[in-house]
Every structure is written in structure tokens, then in C-alpha cells.
Scaffold this motif. Sequence first.
Motif, PDB file in Angstrom:
ATOM      1  N   ARG A   1      -1.157   0.024  -4.349  1.00 47.62           N
ATOM      2  CA  ARG A   1      -0.934   1.301  -3.664  1.00 47.62           C
ATOM      3  C   ARG A   1      -2.236   1.806  -3.029  1.00 47.62           C
ATOM      4  N   GLY A   2      -2.092   2.354  -1.837  1.00 47.34           N
ATOM      5  CA  GLY A   2      -3.248   2.845  -1.115  1.00 47.34           C
ATOM      6  C   GLY A   2      -4.094   1.745  -0.505  1.00 47.34           C
TER       7      GLY A   2
ATOM      8  N   TRP B   1       9.186   7.184  -5.393  1.00 48.64           N
ATOM      9  CA  TRP B   1       9.281   5.725  -5.443  1.00 48.64           C
ATOM     10  C   TRP B   1       9.952   5.231  -6.718  1.00 48.64           C
TER      11      TRP B   1
ATOM     12  N   PRO C   1       0.781  -1.244   0.000  1.00 50.03           N
ATOM     13  CA  PRO C   1       0.000   0.000   0.000  1.00 50.03           C
ATOM     14  C   PRO C   1       0.808   1.287   0.000  1.00 50.03           C
ATOM     15  N   GLU C   2       1.948   1.308   0.687  1.00 50.09           N
ATOM     16  CA  GLU C   2       2.756   2.536   0.751  1.00 50.09           C
ATOM     17  C   GLU C   2       3.515   2.819  -0.534  1.00 50.09           C
ATOM     18  N   ASP C   3       3.669   1.821  -1.357  1.00 52.80           N
ATOM     19  CA  ASP C   3       4.491   1.900  -2.565  1.00 52.80           C
ATOM     20  C   ASP C   3       3.669   2.470  -3.718  1.00 52.80           C
ATOM     21  N   GLU C   4       4.010   3.678  -4.141  1.00 54.09           N
ATOM     22  CA  GLU C   4       3.251   4.340  -5.200  1.00 54.09           C
ATOM     23  C   GLU C   4       3.390   3.655  -6.561  1.00 54.09           C
TER      24      GLU C   4
END
Length: 267
Positions: free
Chosen positions: A107-108, A239, A99-102
Motif C-alpha cells: 500500500r502506498g 478495502w 499501492p491503492e489497496d489499503e
Amino acid sequence: MGQKKKLAEADQQQSPTDTAWMPSSKKSCLRPSLALGSQRSIYFSQSPKDHSARLGSEFFGQPAVSLARALLGQVLVRRLGDGTELRGCIVETEAYLGPEDEAAHSRGGRQTPRNRSMFMKPGTLYVYLIYGMYFCMNVSSQGDGACVLLRALEPLGGLETMRQLRRTLRKGTISRALKDRELCSGPSKLCQALAIDKSFDQRDLAQDEAVWLEHGSLEPSASAVVAAARIGIGRAGEWAQKPLRFYIRGSPWVSVVDKVAEQDIQA
């Protein structure tokens, strides 16, 4: 966009969103007595039912960065319907942290039918389609929505079959014979060479009888592993520059070499 350009981009496409391999040593995943191409991999002596060398569920239960590094040097095995076995040593991977990885499809924290595999148990395959024609294969890791993209392999066994599959499945009209180093030097290329498609999505690498991982005969030392920016994710902000692509320095089968990153580890 022309077919040739699409293929080049596909082979650089991201996933959801003191033994070293150096050019001078010419070491590989093969034992020194075996040559690439005409010789058979040392793993051909084992039956697909013999799981003594097979990597189990415990191997995959680690964070994405750790798994991406651990996968280097391991052997990916694909057993075709007629019993033919194709084998390749993993030489390049990319980690996607969830989730943190754009740059990740997760992501999200978003979950969709397409990326459901990313939220399944470690060792689950996440296979998705890009450009409506090419596949990329990922392995889920520890952590919801995290996985590792398999970017490149060193072909070990079944090379002629790989060539036939690449000729059949690649788009375009190029008729020249593919060199060994071209067979699996990109995420979509290796899927073509191993006949991996969407039907492999959500399969368990620890249990499946058509695709699995085995321990490699050689493992790269820390000094042989290059950490570089991932490929093809320019719109992911900061990222896009994070060193989450890992490859074995000096391996001719790597898809993209990062000279700057290599100089950093030599400094």
C-alpha cells in the motif's frame, strides 16, 4: 495469545496486506472415476520434467482480480526433495491490488526487503511469515505491488505426506488425526501441508522444479465462483469490504463460506 487461537487467526490472515461445484454434485478437481485419498491424481502420470500441462509465464501476466479467478481450479504441485509429489486444486484465493489497496503490504507503493517479490515479474512467489511461526504464499500478478494469496486447496495427491507435514509443522499439542478437508483449508495450513517456507520467496512458478502450477481437469463456471470480502483485514477501511476473495461455491475445502455473498449470486 494461546497457540490454538494463533493458528486460527493465521489461517484467516490476509496476504500483503456451466460446470459448477455444488454440494449435490460432489464434483471436484478429480475425474469422476477417481476418489479422493486412496487414489492418485490424474497428474501423477506425468513426469515433473513434462511441462505440457504446466502453466507458463503468460498465464500469470494478468491483473490481480483476473488472476485470482483464473487460479481457481488449477493444480498446485510441490515436489519434495525425495521425489514425493504433493498436489492440490486451488479452491480459494484473494486478490491484492497494489499501492491503492489499503490491505496490501505494498500500500502506498512502499517497497521493503520483505515485499520485494510483489514488485517482481508475474508468477513470482511472495512468501512471508506471520506471528513469527506461520507462512502465507502469494503469486505476483500484473501491476507493481499486486499479487494473489492462495487461501485453500482441495488435496489431490500425497495426502498422507501432507498429514505428516501438518503434524510436524503445526504448533500446539493436538494429536488427533486430521481430516482430509482440514489439510489445506487456510493459507498457513496449505503452506504446512506442502512444506512451503520463506526459502520459496521470489521463486518463479513458471520455471521452478520444486513448485509449479498445472492446468486443472475442471474449471468452474462464472456462476460457481463466489466473490466475497477478504478475511482478517478489518483495519483496512473500505478495502476490508471489497469483494476480492474468490472461492468455488459448494467446495468443502474452502476456508470460510460467505452465505450472504452466495445468496447474492443466486438471486
